[in-house]
Design an enzyme around this catalytic site. Sequence first.
Site, mmCIF file in Angstrom:
data_model
loop_
_atom_site.group_PDB
_atom_site.id
_atom_site.type_symbol
_atom_site.label_atom_id
_atom_site.label_comp_id
_atom_site.label_asym_id
_atom_site.label_seq_id
_atom_site.Cartn_x
_atom_site.Cartn_y
_atom_site.Cartn_z
ATOM 1 N N GLY A 42 0.837 -1.201 0.000
ATOM 2 C CA GLY A 42 0.000 0.000 0.000
ATOM 3 C C GLY A 42 0.866 1.243 0.000
ATOM 4 O O GLY A 42 2.094 1.175 0.150
ATOM 5 N N GLY A 45 2.228 5.665 4.344
ATOM 6 C CA GLY A 45 1.246 6.249 5.261
ATOM 7 C C GLY A 45 -0.080 5.508 5.307
ATOM 8 O O GLY A 45 -1.013 5.934 5.995
ATOM 9 N N ARG A 89 14.504 -0.743 -7.061
ATOM 10 C CA ARG A 89 13.268 -1.025 -6.324
ATOM 11 C C ARG A 89 12.816 -2.446 -6.600
ATOM 12 O O ARG A 89 12.372 -3.165 -5.697
ATOM 13 C CB ARG A 89 12.158 -0.051 -6.738
ATOM 14 C CG ARG A 89 12.380 1.360 -6.246
ATOM 15 C CD ARG A 89 11.193 2.250 -6.593
ATOM 16 N NE ARG A 89 10.111 2.083 -5.623
ATOM 17 C CZ ARG A 89 9.316 3.067 -5.226
ATOM 18 N NH1 ARG A 89 9.460 4.287 -5.710
ATOM 19 N NH2 ARG A 89 8.374 2.850 -4.355
ATOM 20 N N SER A 116 5.802 -1.745 -2.336
ATOM 21 C CA SER A 116 5.742 -2.682 -3.482
ATOM 22 C C SER A 116 4.630 -2.292 -4.452
ATOM 23 O O SER A 116 3.626 -2.988 -4.567
ATOM 24 C CB SER A 116 5.575 -4.127 -2.997
ATOM 25 O OG SER A 116 4.560 -4.277 -2.016
ATOM 26 N N GLY A 165 9.674 10.464 -8.269
ATOM 27 C CA GLY A 165 9.231 9.073 -8.385
ATOM 28 C C GLY A 165 8.577 8.567 -7.117
ATOM 29 O O GLY A 165 8.703 7.402 -6.765
#
Lengths: 212, 212
Positions: A42, A45, A89, A116, A165
């Site tokens: 998700g 935050g 990443r 992710s 990004g």
Amino acid sequence: MNHRPVSTVGKSTNIAWHECPVGRLDRQKLLGQKGCVIWITGLSGSGKSTLACALSRELYSRGCLSYVLDGDNVRHGLNKDLSFKPEDRAENIRRIGEVAKLFADAGIICIASLISPYRRDRDACRALLPEDTFIEVFMNMPLEVCEARDVKGLYKLARAGKIKGFTGIDDPYEPPSNCEILIQQKDGLCPSPAAMADQVILYLDRNGFLQG
Amino acid sequence: MNHRPVSTVGKSTNIAWHECPVGRLDRQKLLGQKGCVIWITGLSGSGKSTLACALSRELYSRGCLSYVLDGDNVRHGLNKDLSFKPEDRAENIRRIGEVAKLFADAGIICIASLISPYRRDRDACRALLPEDTFIEVFMNMPLEVCEARDVKGLYKLARAGKIKGFTGIDDPYEPPSNCEILIQQKDGLCPSPAAMADQVILYLDRNGFLQG
């Protein structure tokens, strides 16, 4: 003499596979639980770490062994050679997936908590695990809620163009199409940490993970 | 609003450290043991995997949870992007050290079994762990014994020049200067797997690792 067969995997040549007499099922019996990966995805935050911690506490109170792999924490060690550029990443997620697989094989309930954002990276991790042991938890919180929290002050930096990004701002988040558990607001209210943990515990219990 | 502090570690920018309420001590209490890394180093064919398996079996019979990180096995997954060139061998060992650290933090007796020929690489892994939780086991078997076994047929290939940079043949093995446990022949005989495992178990027991 019989030689153990060796082969090539990726860039590794002349490697063999060693099978030990104590296996996954033995470890699960010892622990009284089944190893799996709970993959919490998700926006920044959205409450991933909060859920991970509440869940590890609740599992502990039931005598279950879990371990949290936090995306940020792993960047302090195993993945400190990786930046936030796209290929790094992806490698960050691949390595966490591989480590989570080892933890699940050890019989542990491994809680991986990281943004992710891309479906292909998450699905690659799912493909590493034995069937039904990759449990994807989607923190489906609205961007406005996450941005208003801004726990680390990163949304502010991203809006100001000081971080490039950033997921949700100038880089996409691809929601799961087939997650096992969906965490979301009800009547405009975010669920409490305990309520989120209970939702995951219920899933684990119903699917036999809390017994060996 | 208070922001969680973020920092830069290696190539990772804007990362924070998340501390969970369930920690290492809690997990050790749950398991009734102390997490540590048993790092088995030695030539190919010196008996590293044999000891790792015998040890995991003996620990299991005592109700202790261990997990074997085998150098070859990890090259099938986490480290399949790495070759056997010097910088990749170092990275292979670094990653296994970091993963072993996570396992020890989870409360597990992590058994890492890999040639790890250079002292600096092993010492770097030792430096990652809390004091006294990195237990270096040196398989001090003569090259002739290892080569005569040649379980994977690799010495033959190395002698024929078909594998370059093979430890013990055309690449050095640096013995530990300060290992915790030394496994060696007695009266020209190699110790049995059970005897090797018992030697490690005795160390673990005397140093309090087999209780929480």
